[in-house]
Design an enzyme around this catalytic site. Sequence first.
Site, short mmCIF file in Angstrom:
data_model
loop_
_atom_site.label_atom_id
_atom_site.label_comp_id
_atom_site.label_asym_id
_atom_site.label_seq_id
_atom_site.Cartn_x
_atom_site.Cartn_y
_atom_site.Cartn_z
CB CYS A 78 10.05 -5.05 0.71
SG CYS A 78 11.64 -4.21 0.71
CB CYS A 190 15.89 -10.27 3.27
SG CYS A 190 15.82 -9.97 1.48
N1 DGL Z 1 13.23 -8.49 -0.40
C1 DGL Z 1 13.52 -7.24 0.18
C2 DGL Z 1 13.63 -7.30 1.68
O1 DGL Z 1 12.88 -8.04 2.29
C3 DGL Z 1 14.48 -6.36 -0.56
C4 DGL Z 1 15.84 -6.92 -0.77
C5 DGL Z 1 16.70 -6.02 -1.65
O2 DGL Z 1 16.24 -5.62 -2.71
O3 DGL Z 1 17.84 -5.71 -1.22
O4 DGL Z 1 14.40 -6.62 2.29
#
Ligand code: DGL
Length: 271
Positions: A78, A190
């Site tokens: 994440c 992301c």
């Molecule tokens: N997949 C996550 C990231 O890489 C979180 C995205 C989210 O929940 O806003 O930032």
Amino acid sequence: MISTSKESKPICLFDSGIGGLTVLKKLISKFPNENYIYLADLARVPFGDKTKEEIKIIVDEIIQWLVQFEPKTVIMACNTSSATFSSQLEDLSSKFGVPVYGIIESCTREIGNSNHKKVSIWATQLTANSNCYKNLIQKTNSNITVEEIGCPKLVPMIEGLSFTLEERNKVINEYLNHTSKDSNTLVMGCTHYPLISEDLKKLTDIEIIDPADSLVRELEKNLVKNNSSNPAKISLYTTAQKEKLERFSKLYLCQEADTKLTVLNRIKAIS
Ligand code: DGL
């Protein structure tokens, strides 16, 4: 679960939702004999519109929950969490007694050592506002221009799973229009975004970088590997929407995974 030897201990990963599965998939493909525990915090997705303080509480609680599995390493699959803890990864590792990896460091190091001139980063609003990609890339090479673009519509769209191609293209084009034309590289800042990379490639020629590839290369050097010839044992946990995670992971990972719903006592949904 208590593992017996260091090698067979699991790799634990987490994300707000299905996005981190893009990291898990790459890890399984590179390290097929490891054991994996994945936590999706679907009770609180998206992370990208939360405050830094909220993310700090959430991440602390998640890692505290994950250490019960005695992981050999914890990976923040994440970017939003990684950006929030960017300068504190060592503190987290010592606090929990396990190496904690963010997903941004290895990628920004590789870009900083490349001959890229201008790089665009698509990310959640929190990651974009942190300037984490820009700061880390320019720490290695101050001649690289970096633009960070917050794309708040993408995670809800990807998690929604029900958007038509036309609707997806409309949202993606909106962010392509915000991306400088002279930028020749686009970083998926992301972990959800690689799930739309096929759509994206049909709309632009820009080179796409997935930071998970850099992380896998770094782990290839640092990971104490499991010598067992058994295939990966994958356990998925989620704080909500168990059926969604089950259905999507079957489709995406193309692999049997044990999926469980977990209630993390200390973690309350932040509205
Ligand atoms: N997949 C996550 C990231 O890489 C979180 C995205 C989210 O929940 O806003 O930032």
